[in-house]
Every structure is written in C-alpha cells, then in structure tokens.
Design a protein around this motif. Structure first.
Motif, PDB file in Angstrom:
ATOM      1  N   VAL A  53       0.848  -1.202   0.000  1.00  0.00           N
ATOM      2  CA  VAL A  53       0.000   0.000   0.000  1.00  0.00           C
ATOM      3  C   VAL A  53       0.880   1.247   0.000  1.00  0.00           C
ATOM      4  O   VAL A  53       0.610   2.209  -0.736  1.00  0.00           O
ATOM      5  N   LEU A  54       1.932   1.244   0.811  1.00  0.00           N
ATOM      6  CA  LEU A  54       2.836   2.387   0.857  1.00  0.00           C
ATOM      7  C   LEU A  54       3.411   2.678  -0.529  1.00  0.00           C
ATOM      8  O   LEU A  54       3.416   3.829  -0.972  1.00  0.00           O
ATOM      9  N   LYS A  55       3.872   1.662  -1.213  1.00  0.00           N
ATOM     10  CA  LYS A  55       4.428   1.861  -2.551  1.00  0.00           C
ATOM     11  C   LYS A  55       3.382   2.462  -3.489  1.00  0.00           C
ATOM     12  O   LYS A  55       3.682   3.374  -4.270  1.00  0.00           O
ATOM     13  N   GLN A  56       2.155   1.973  -3.403  1.00  0.00           N
ATOM     14  CA  GLN A  56       1.084   2.485  -4.275  1.00  0.00           C
ATOM     15  C   GLN A  56       0.761   3.948  -3.984  1.00  0.00           C
ATOM     16  O   GLN A  56       0.592   4.740  -4.912  1.00  0.00           O
ATOM     17  N   VAL A  57       0.679   4.303  -2.702  1.00  0.00           N
ATOM     18  CA  VAL A  57       0.338   5.696  -2.391  1.00  0.00           C
ATOM     19  C   VAL A  57       1.496   6.639  -2.703  1.00  0.00           C
ATOM     20  O   VAL A  57       1.258   7.781  -3.112  1.00  0.00           O
ATOM     21  N   ILE A  58       2.718   6.169  -2.547  1.00  0.00           N
ATOM     22  CA  ILE A  58       3.864   6.999  -2.944  1.00  0.00           C
ATOM     23  C   ILE A  58       3.792   7.258  -4.448  1.00  0.00           C
ATOM     24  O   ILE A  58       3.922   8.397  -4.899  1.00  0.00           O
ATOM     25  N   GLU A  59       3.591   6.216  -5.209  1.00  0.00           N
ATOM     26  CA  GLU A  59       3.538   6.355  -6.668  1.00  0.00           C
ATOM     27  C   GLU A  59       2.416   7.297  -7.108  1.00  0.00           C
ATOM     28  O   GLU A  59       2.592   8.094  -8.024  1.00  0.00           O
ATOM     29  N   ARG A  60       1.295   7.215  -6.428  1.00  0.00           N
ATOM     30  CA  ARG A  60       0.133   8.011  -6.826  1.00  0.00           C
ATOM     31  C   ARG A  60       0.208   9.466  -6.363  1.00  0.00           C
ATOM     32  O   ARG A  60      -0.151  10.381  -7.097  1.00  0.00           O
TER      33      ARG A  60
END
Length: 160
Positions: A116-123
């Motif tokens: 989830v952290l990776k996804q929110v960073i990317e977004r």
C-alpha cells in the motif's frame, strides 16, 4: 543541449526502488544492501515469535516490528493527505512479546502495508511536496528500523 533535470516521476521511481529494496531486498544491484540480500520482510520472516519477543540490544524485534507497522499507517495517511489525526507514538512501543499467531499476522500486515505504501507513494508523491516529504520520511524511518532489526538479529544469533 540535453536536459539533465529529472521529472517528479523519475525521482519517485528512484525512491520507490529503494523502498522496495528496504522491504524486499536488493535484486541485481542495491542502493544500500548487497545484491541478493534480503530486506526487512525476509529478516522478520526468518524469526519465530519467541525469537522476535526476546529483547536484544534493547527492545525486542517484535517491539520494533509493531512500531514499524504503526508508523506505516501514519506515513500512508500523511502521503494520501490525511494530516490532521493525532497518533500515540509512545503506545506503538509498549508491546514487546507476541504469540506465534500474532507474529505471523503482523508479518502479513507489514507486507500488505509495504505494498500500500508503494502504491500511495507512486500516486501522490509526484504531485504534492508534502506527500513526497512523507515518502522520503517513510523510507528513512523504515531503513533505520531495518538496520536496528539487523543488529538485534545479529545479537540474537551471536554474530554481534
């Protein structure tokens, strides 16, 4: 003339590479881990609940893992724009022992939180300076705990 300026997405991709290394280990090359070396998830996954609950070089590895799980929620909130909540950071350090079932659930939770952290960073991080700041903080905080956990693992195994 070549433009040497990186786009926000290129910077975030580089940051995500190091976040991935922190959690999943170095692949072909590493920013701070040796190639092929496991990251935080492999380090924690190799431990039993009894080992994780044993104090070493201060607090137990379970304490650090529980605090890290707490902090991943806080960083995810910050990066997604939730910045007005109160968090009890002190309480995130209170528990030091876990059962085998609690330990396995915690490891699954941290793995899911990392994704989830990776996804929110990317977004969010390429478009918002506060989110990018939070992403850098999440990486720094996680890398610190990876180092602290490795020291504790070394102490527990007698390799100090």
């Amino acid at each position: 003339m070549m433009n040497d300026t990186l786009s926000p997405h290129q910077v975030i991709d580089a940051l995500l590479g190091v976040v991935g290394e922190c959690f999943d280990g170095a692949q072909d090359k590493g920013a701070f881990l040796n190639p092929g070396e496991g990251g935080l998830l492999a380090l924690l996954g190799a431990l039993s609940a009894r080992q994780a609950s044993t104090p070493a070089a201060g607090s137990s590895m379970a304490t650090h893992a529980l605090h890290l799980s707490f902090s991943l929620d806080v960083f995810t909130d910050w990066i997604t724009g939730i910045r007005d909540k109160e968090y009890d950071w002190d309480a995130s350090w209170e528990k030091s022992a876990v059962s085998e079932g609690e330990w396995r659930k915690l490891l699954e939770r941290i793995s899911a939180q990392a994704e989830v952290l990776k996804q929110v960073i990317e977004r969010h991080a390429p478009n918002d300076p506060e989110s990018a700041w939070g992403a850098a903080g999440a990486l720094t905080h996680t890398a610190f705990h990876l180092g602290a956990l490795q020291v504790k693992a070394d102490v527990l195994s007698g390799r100090e």
